[in-house]
Motif scaffolding. Structure first.
Motif, PDB file in Angstrom:
ATOM      1  N   SER A   1       0.827  -1.205   0.000  1.00 22.29           N
ATOM      2  CA  SER A   1       0.000   0.000   0.000  1.00 22.29           C
ATOM      3  C   SER A   1       0.861   1.254   0.000  1.00 22.29           C
ATOM      4  N   TYR A   2       0.243   2.328  -0.479  1.00 24.43           N
ATOM      5  CA  TYR A   2       0.878   3.639  -0.494  1.00 24.43           C
ATOM      6  C   TYR A   2      -0.120   4.650   0.050  1.00 24.43           C
ATOM      7  N   MET A   3       0.332   5.524   0.936  1.00 26.99           N
ATOM      8  CA  MET A   3      -0.520   6.580   1.476  1.00 26.99           C
ATOM      9  C   MET A   3       0.181   7.920   1.388  1.00 26.99           C
ATOM     10  N   ASP A   4      -0.558   8.914   0.916  1.00 27.69           N
ATOM     11  CA  ASP A   4      -0.108  10.304   0.918  1.00 27.69           C
ATOM     12  C   ASP A   4      -0.950  11.044   1.949  1.00 27.69           C
ATOM     13  N   MET A   5      -0.323  11.861   2.785  1.00 29.15           N
ATOM     14  CA  MET A   5      -1.064  12.468   3.893  1.00 29.15           C
ATOM     15  C   MET A   5      -0.642  13.907   4.151  1.00 29.15           C
ATOM     16  N   SER A   6      -1.597  14.686   4.664  1.00 22.84           N
ATOM     17  CA  SER A   6      -1.366  16.057   5.108  1.00 22.84           C
ATOM     18  C   SER A   6      -2.099  16.215   6.427  1.00 22.84           C
ATOM     19  N   ASN A   7      -1.358  16.604   7.485  1.00 24.13           N
ATOM     20  CA  ASN A   7      -1.931  16.564   8.821  1.00 24.13           C
ATOM     21  C   ASN A   7      -1.466  17.769   9.638  1.00 24.13           C
ATOM     22  N   PRO A   8      -2.397  18.611  10.143  1.00 22.68           N
ATOM     23  CA  PRO A   8      -1.991  19.690  11.041  1.00 22.68           C
ATOM     24  C   PRO A   8      -1.589  19.142  12.405  1.00 22.68           C
ATOM     25  N   ILE A   9      -0.568  19.751  13.008  1.00 21.54           N
ATOM     26  CA  ILE A   9       0.020  19.238  14.243  1.00 21.54           C
ATOM     27  C   ILE A   9       0.143  20.360  15.272  1.00 21.54           C
ATOM     28  N   THR A  10      -0.112  20.028  16.522  1.00 19.63           N
ATOM     29  CA  THR A  10       0.129  20.943  17.629  1.00 19.63           C
ATOM     30  C   THR A  10       1.520  20.691  18.208  1.00 19.63           C
ATOM     31  N   VAL A  11       2.329  21.741  18.307  1.00 19.88           N
ATOM     32  CA  VAL A  11       3.646  21.632  18.936  1.00 19.88           C
ATOM     33  C   VAL A  11       3.447  21.888  20.430  1.00 19.88           C
ATOM     34  N   ASN A  12       3.519  20.837  21.208  1.00 16.47           N
ATOM     35  CA  ASN A  12       3.250  20.951  22.645  1.00 16.47           C
ATOM     36  C   ASN A  12       4.382  21.651  23.391  1.00 16.47           C
TER      37      ASN A  12
ATOM     38  N   GLY B   1      -9.347  10.339   2.618  1.00 15.61           N
ATOM     39  CA  GLY B   1      -9.729  10.932   3.887  1.00 15.61           C
ATOM     40  C   GLY B   1      -9.890  12.433   3.737  1.00 15.61           C
ATOM     41  N   PHE B   2     -10.891  12.998   4.377  1.00 12.36           N
ATOM     42  CA  PHE B   2     -11.163  14.426   4.239  1.00 12.36           C
ATOM     43  C   PHE B   2     -11.452  15.024   5.607  1.00 12.36           C
ATOM     44  N   GLY B   3     -11.253  16.350   5.700  1.00 13.21           N
ATOM     45  CA  GLY B   3     -11.348  17.058   6.964  1.00 13.21           C
ATOM     46  C   GLY B   3     -10.046  17.812   7.183  1.00 13.21           C
ATOM     47  N   GLN B   4      -9.702  18.092   8.440  1.00  9.68           N
ATOM     48  CA  GLN B   4      -8.408  18.740   8.704  1.00  9.68           C
ATOM     49  C   GLN B   4      -7.256  17.839   8.273  1.00  9.68           C
ATOM     50  N   ARG B   5      -7.414  16.537   8.476  1.00  8.70           N
ATOM     51  CA  ARG B   5      -6.408  15.577   8.012  1.00  8.70           C
ATOM     52  C   ARG B   5      -6.865  15.021   6.667  1.00  8.70           C
ATOM     53  N   GLU B   6      -6.018  15.140   5.638  1.00  6.53           N
ATOM     54  CA  GLU B   6      -6.346  14.657   4.306  1.00  6.53           C
ATOM     55  C   GLU B   6      -5.411  13.517   3.935  1.00  6.53           C
ATOM     56  N   THR B   7      -5.985  12.448   3.372  1.00  3.47           N
ATOM     57  CA  THR B   7      -5.192  11.283   3.005  1.00  3.47           C
ATOM     58  C   THR B   7      -5.676  10.715   1.670  1.00  3.47           C
ATOM     59  N   LEU B   8      -4.763  10.076   0.964  1.00  4.79           N
ATOM     60  CA  LEU B   8      -5.080   9.261  -0.201  1.00  4.79           C
ATOM     61  C   LEU B   8      -4.373   7.927  -0.017  1.00  4.79           C
ATOM     62  N   PHE B   9      -5.124   6.833  -0.145  1.00  6.48           N
ATOM     63  CA  PHE B   9      -4.591   5.514   0.170  1.00  6.48           C
ATOM     64  C   PHE B   9      -4.896   4.559  -0.984  1.00  6.48           C
ATOM     65  N   PHE B  10      -3.871   3.804  -1.421  1.00  2.00           N
ATOM     66  CA  PHE B  10      -4.025   2.814  -2.480  1.00  2.00           C
ATOM     67  C   PHE B  10      -3.383   1.509  -2.006  1.00  2.00           C
ATOM     68  N   ALA B  11      -4.016   0.377  -2.308  1.00  2.00           N
ATOM     69  CA  ALA B  11      -3.447  -0.910  -1.915  1.00  2.00           C
ATOM     70  C   ALA B  11      -3.764  -1.975  -2.971  1.00  2.00           C
ATOM     71  N   LEU B  12      -2.810  -2.852  -3.188  1.00  2.00           N
ATOM     72  CA  LEU B  12      -2.982  -4.012  -4.050  1.00  2.00           C
ATOM     73  C   LEU B  12      -2.791  -5.249  -3.187  1.00  2.00           C
ATOM     74  N   GLY B  13      -3.790  -6.148  -3.202  1.00  2.00           N
ATOM     75  CA  GLY B  13      -3.743  -7.308  -2.316  1.00  2.00           C
ATOM     76  C   GLY B  13      -3.808  -8.627  -3.054  1.00  2.00           C
ATOM     77  N   ARG B  14      -3.247  -9.647  -2.444  1.00  2.00           N
ATOM     78  CA  ARG B  14      -3.240 -11.024  -2.961  1.00  2.00           C
ATOM     79  C   ARG B  14      -3.619 -11.966  -1.844  1.00  2.00           C
ATOM     80  N   ARG B  15      -4.618 -12.828  -2.081  1.00  2.00           N
ATOM     81  CA  ARG B  15      -5.076 -13.776  -1.066  1.00  2.00           C
ATOM     82  C   ARG B  15      -4.767 -15.203  -1.506  1.00  2.00           C
ATOM     83  N   PHE B  16      -4.591 -16.069  -0.471  1.00  2.00           N
ATOM     84  CA  PHE B  16      -4.216 -17.462  -0.719  1.00  2.00           C
ATOM     85  C   PHE B  16      -5.112 -18.393   0.081  1.00  2.00           C
TER      86      PHE B  16
END
Length: 299
Positions: A47-58, A284-299
């Protein structure tokens, strides 16, 4: 690292021979007698995921000199942008419960705008230190509007998870939970992430084992980032870094960060070409944005 992952992928997706009768899933025969069509028990996916996420610096703490320890950097918001590639192996232990392990690599950068920089001269000993503190305080007043500190957050990722699933007719619901740990390569730090993602959807079956599933849901992420290292790794403004180098060439930092928003929405689909191969796409949508792709094989 990516080359190793691709080589591993080639090995994983080479032809496998599993016995037709498998111990897993437990209670699988009983489920099939009730009319349920179960997936093959074992699976591998990339799988591959691209993400954008706002973060709080504590917190941002500087070490290596009394003046640095008295320095207050106000940069309470950061933006993380990155991607990861992972390999996952899983097994359906029960018809309603899948367990899996993942290993991969994460690349990303966290950027935080420095709103202000100040130094309290009254809190440091010695006239020389007080003078340096005042210089840093003055430099803080002259920071450009685009003054930032950046952290490169590339490193290996691994974790474990489980999926609980059920359905009525062609409607299904599931919740996926996993815990991952990313060890940052460039600095001394780690990212600990717990994810829980409930989804509901509808499935359509076609001839030849083809199947389409469309779903909507939400994703909860609890992200904790504890980072430390050489102060030069923060890519501070030159006017500040020059003074810091004069104070202590071996100055260090400790940064604690967490996600701004734990929840976001998701929508996606999974398409099975047959009982062996499938693809999954999710946004994924909202403050956190994501795009996720996966290729699977079952046995």
């Amino acid at each position: 690292m990516k080359i190793k992952i691709l080589l591993s992928l080639a090995a994983l997706f080479a032809p496998f021979t599993f016995a037709q009768q498998s111990f897993f899933p437990i209670w699988g025969e009983e489920a099939e007698k009730l009319g349920y069509t179960l997936p093959k028990p074992y699976g591998f996916s990339i799988s591959y995921m691209d993400m954008s996420n706002p973060i709080t610096v504590n917190s941002i703490d500087l070490t290596g000199h009394p003046v640095l320890e008295a320095l207050d950097i106000d940069a309470n918001h950061a933006d993380f942008r990155g991607s990861n590639i992972t390999l996952r192996g899983d097994v359906w232990v029960f018809p309603f419960m899948n367990v899996y392990g993942i290993i991969g690599y994460t690349q990303g950068t966290s950027k935080a705008k420095i709103n202000s920089l100040s130094c309290d001269a009254s809190s440091v000993p010695g006239l020389g230190n007080k003078a340096l503190c005042l210089l840093l305080d003055a430099a803080g007043d002259e920071l450009p509007d685009n003054a930032m500190f950046e952290l490169d957050m590339d490193g290996g990722t691994y974790g474990v998870g489980t999926t609980l699933a059920g359905g009525v007719g062609n409607w299904f619901a599931l919740v996926d939970m996993n815990y991952t740990y990313t060890s940052i390569a460039a600095i001394d730090g780690n990212i600990k992430t717990f994810v829980a993602a409930p989804r509901v959807g509808h499935r359509w079956e076609y001839d030849g084992g083809r199947e389409l599933r469309v779903f909507v849901g939400a994703m909860y992420q609890n992200v904790q980032q504890e980072l430390s290292g050489d102060l030069s790794s923060l890519n501070l403004p030159p006017e500040v870094l020059g003074l810091v180098d004069k104070l202590s060439p071996d100055a260090g930092f400790e940064v604690s960060q967490s996600a701004d928003e734990n929840w976001n929405g998701v929508v996606g689909f999974q398409y099975a070409f047959n009982r062996d191969w499938d693809i999954l796409m999710e946004a994924g949508f909202g403050q956190r944005e994501t795009l996720f792709f996966a290729l699977g094989r079952r046995f």
